[in-house]
Design a protein around this motif. Sequence first.
Motif, PDB file in Angstrom:
ATOM      1  N   ALA A   1       0.837  -1.204   0.000  1.00  0.00           N
ATOM      2  CA  ALA A   1       0.000   0.000   0.000  1.00  0.00           C
ATOM      3  C   ALA A   1       0.869   1.251   0.000  1.00  0.00           C
ATOM      4  O   ALA A   1       0.544   2.245  -0.664  1.00  0.00           O
ATOM      5  CB  ALA A   1      -0.933  -0.009   1.209  1.00  0.00           C
ATOM      6  N   LEU A   2       1.990   1.209   0.719  1.00  0.00           N
ATOM      7  CA  LEU A   2       2.898   2.353   0.772  1.00  0.00           C
ATOM      8  C   LEU A   2       3.370   2.730  -0.637  1.00  0.00           C
ATOM      9  O   LEU A   2       3.434   3.908  -0.978  1.00  0.00           O
ATOM     10  CB  LEU A   2       4.085   2.038   1.678  1.00  0.00           C
ATOM     11  N   HIS A   3       3.658   1.727  -1.460  1.00  0.00           N
ATOM     12  CA  HIS A   3       4.069   1.994  -2.839  1.00  0.00           C
ATOM     13  C   HIS A   3       2.927   2.632  -3.645  1.00  0.00           C
ATOM     14  O   HIS A   3       3.162   3.487  -4.491  1.00  0.00           O
ATOM     15  CB  HIS A   3       4.539   0.709  -3.514  1.00  0.00           C
ATOM     16  N   GLY A   4       1.703   2.212  -3.372  1.00  0.00           N
ATOM     17  CA  GLY A   4       0.551   2.818  -4.032  1.00  0.00           C
ATOM     18  C   GLY A   4       0.377   4.273  -3.635  1.00  0.00           C
ATOM     19  O   GLY A   4       0.096   5.130  -4.481  1.00  0.00           O
ATOM     20  N   PHE A   5       0.566   4.572  -2.355  1.00  0.00           N
ATOM     21  CA  PHE A   5       0.453   5.958  -1.896  1.00  0.00           C
ATOM     22  C   PHE A   5       1.609   6.805  -2.420  1.00  0.00           C
ATOM     23  O   PHE A   5       1.441   7.987  -2.698  1.00  0.00           O
ATOM     24  CB  PHE A   5       0.351   6.025  -0.373  1.00  0.00           C
ATOM     25  N   ARG A   6       2.769   6.164  -2.578  1.00  0.00           N
ATOM     26  CA  ARG A   6       3.909   6.858  -3.190  1.00  0.00           C
ATOM     27  C   ARG A   6       3.557   7.256  -4.626  1.00  0.00           C
ATOM     28  O   ARG A   6       3.813   8.378  -5.061  1.00  0.00           O
ATOM     29  CB  ARG A   6       5.135   5.957  -3.177  1.00  0.00           C
ATOM     30  N   ALA A   7       2.961   6.332  -5.364  1.00  0.00           N
ATOM     31  CA  ALA A   7       2.555   6.624  -6.742  1.00  0.00           C
ATOM     32  C   ALA A   7       1.521   7.746  -6.768  1.00  0.00           C
ATOM     33  O   ALA A   7       1.592   8.646  -7.612  1.00  0.00           O
ATOM     34  CB  ALA A   7       2.003   5.370  -7.403  1.00  0.00           C
ATOM     35  N   ALA A   8       0.573   7.710  -5.831  1.00  0.00           N
ATOM     36  CA  ALA A   8      -0.429   8.787  -5.758  1.00  0.00           C
ATOM     37  C   ALA A   8       0.256  10.118  -5.498  1.00  0.00           C
ATOM     38  O   ALA A   8      -0.104  11.143  -6.089  1.00  0.00           O
ATOM     39  CB  ALA A   8      -1.451   8.479  -4.670  1.00  0.00           C
ATOM     40  N   GLY A   9       1.259  10.120  -4.619  1.00  0.00           N
ATOM     41  CA  GLY A   9       2.010  11.347  -4.337  1.00  0.00           C
ATOM     42  C   GLY A   9       2.702  11.878  -5.577  1.00  0.00           C
ATOM     43  O   GLY A   9       2.686  13.080  -5.841  1.00  0.00           O
ATOM     44  N   ARG A  10       3.284  10.986  -6.355  1.00  0.00           N
ATOM     45  CA  ARG A  10       3.960  11.414  -7.589  1.00  0.00           C
ATOM     46  C   ARG A  10       2.968  11.969  -8.604  1.00  0.00           C
ATOM     47  O   ARG A  10       3.232  12.966  -9.268  1.00  0.00           O
ATOM     48  CB  ARG A  10       4.738  10.258  -8.193  1.00  0.00           C
ATOM     49  N   ILE A  11       1.824  11.301  -8.717  1.00  0.00           N
ATOM     50  CA  ILE A  11       0.798  11.784  -9.637  1.00  0.00           C
ATOM     51  C   ILE A  11       0.300  13.149  -9.185  1.00  0.00           C
ATOM     52  O   ILE A  11       0.159  14.073 -10.000  1.00  0.00           O
ATOM     53  CB  ILE A  11      -0.366  10.774  -9.736  1.00  0.00           C
TER      54      ILE A  11
ATOM     55  N   ARG B   1       1.921  15.336  -7.413  1.00  0.00           N
ATOM     56  CA  ARG B   1       2.996  16.313  -7.640  1.00  0.00           C
ATOM     57  C   ARG B   1       2.988  16.780  -9.095  1.00  0.00           C
ATOM     58  O   ARG B   1       3.087  17.976  -9.378  1.00  0.00           O
ATOM     59  CB  ARG B   1       4.344  15.695  -7.276  1.00  0.00           C
ATOM     60  N   THR B   2       2.858  15.830 -10.013  1.00  0.00           N
ATOM     61  CA  THR B   2       2.823  16.179 -11.438  1.00  0.00           C
ATOM     62  C   THR B   2       1.627  17.071 -11.741  1.00  0.00           C
ATOM     63  O   THR B   2       1.746  18.075 -12.453  1.00  0.00           O
ATOM     64  CB  THR B   2       2.773  14.901 -12.299  1.00  0.00           C
ATOM     65  N   LYS B   3       0.470  16.722 -11.205  1.00  0.00           N
ATOM     66  CA  LYS B   3      -0.739  17.523 -11.419  1.00  0.00           C
ATOM     67  C   LYS B   3      -0.579  18.921 -10.811  1.00  0.00           C
ATOM     68  O   LYS B   3      -0.962  19.919 -11.426  1.00  0.00           O
ATOM     69  CB  LYS B   3      -1.963  16.826 -10.833  1.00  0.00           C
ATOM     70  N   ALA B   4      -0.015  18.991  -9.616  1.00  0.00           N
ATOM     71  CA  ALA B   4       0.165  20.285  -8.942  1.00  0.00           C
ATOM     72  C   ALA B   4       1.062  21.203  -9.766  1.00  0.00           C
ATOM     73  O   ALA B   4       0.799  22.407  -9.864  1.00  0.00           O
ATOM     74  CB  ALA B   4       0.744  20.077  -7.547  1.00  0.00           C
ATOM     75  N   ARG B   5       2.080  20.653 -10.375  1.00  0.00           N
ATOM     76  CA  ARG B   5       2.988  21.455 -11.208  1.00  0.00           C
ATOM     77  C   ARG B   5       2.283  22.023 -12.427  1.00  0.00           C
ATOM     78  O   ARG B   5       2.714  23.028 -12.987  1.00  0.00           O
ATOM     79  CB  ARG B   5       4.189  20.619 -11.630  1.00  0.00           C
TER      80      ARG B   5
ATOM     81  N   ASP C   1      -0.089  21.505   0.646  1.00  0.00           N
ATOM     82  CA  ASP C   1       0.550  20.183   0.547  1.00  0.00           C
ATOM     83  C   ASP C   1       0.082  19.263   1.667  1.00  0.00           C
ATOM     84  O   ASP C   1      -0.120  18.068   1.459  1.00  0.00           O
ATOM     85  CB  ASP C   1       2.070  20.310   0.589  1.00  0.00           C
ATOM     86  N   SER C   2      -0.124  19.809   2.841  1.00  0.00           N
ATOM     87  CA  SER C   2      -0.524  19.010   4.005  1.00  0.00           C
ATOM     88  C   SER C   2      -1.927  18.433   3.886  1.00  0.00           C
ATOM     89  O   SER C   2      -2.289  17.515   4.618  1.00  0.00           O
ATOM     90  CB  SER C   2      -0.418  19.849   5.279  1.00  0.00           C
ATOM     91  N   ALA C   3      -2.736  18.936   2.948  1.00  0.00           N
ATOM     92  CA  ALA C   3      -4.116  18.463   2.776  1.00  0.00           C
ATOM     93  C   ALA C   3      -4.214  17.223   1.889  1.00  0.00           C
ATOM     94  O   ALA C   3      -5.207  16.493   1.943  1.00  0.00           O
ATOM     95  CB  ALA C   3      -4.984  19.573   2.193  1.00  0.00           C
TER      96      ALA C   3
ATOM     97  N   GLY D   1       6.467  10.016  -2.297  1.00  0.00           N
ATOM     98  CA  GLY D   1       6.277  10.304  -3.716  1.00  0.00           C
ATOM     99  C   GLY D   1       6.252  11.775  -4.066  1.00  0.00           C
ATOM    100  O   GLY D   1       6.798  12.191  -5.078  1.00  0.00           O
ATOM    101  N   PHE D   2       5.631  12.583  -3.225  1.00  0.00           N
ATOM    102  CA  PHE D   2       5.432  13.999  -3.525  1.00  0.00           C
ATOM    103  C   PHE D   2       6.738  14.788  -3.382  1.00  0.00           C
ATOM    104  O   PHE D   2       7.019  15.678  -4.159  1.00  0.00           O
ATOM    105  CB  PHE D   2       4.366  14.577  -2.597  1.00  0.00           C
TER     106      PHE D   2
END
Length: 110
Positions: free
Chosen positions: A11-21, A23-27, A75-77, A107-108
Amino acid sequence: DDGRFVIFETALHGFRAAGRIMRTKARRGVRTIESIITEWAPPLNDDGEHENHTESYINFVADETGIPRDAVLADSAYPSVISAMVQMENGQNPYSLDEISKGFEWGFYG
């Protein structure tokens, strides 16, 4: 990997992927619940067929988090938003906010 969805080692890897996604969207300026969910679960699939109830999804996440749908997310939200998304996608959320935060931050910020 079923060709459409990835199955993560943990699950941690899944949340890492969500963080990366996220981050990309936020940019790209995608930093509200409304804009994130609209991209994450668009109302129409690639064939132009109705696939998701995007408005219901947006309202659910906004209600669960207490964050207005059009508010720019700090970011904290994000972990709270991801937690609500897990609940919406699975009908339950067996993960603690601490677990989600740890993977998200990996991820983020990683």
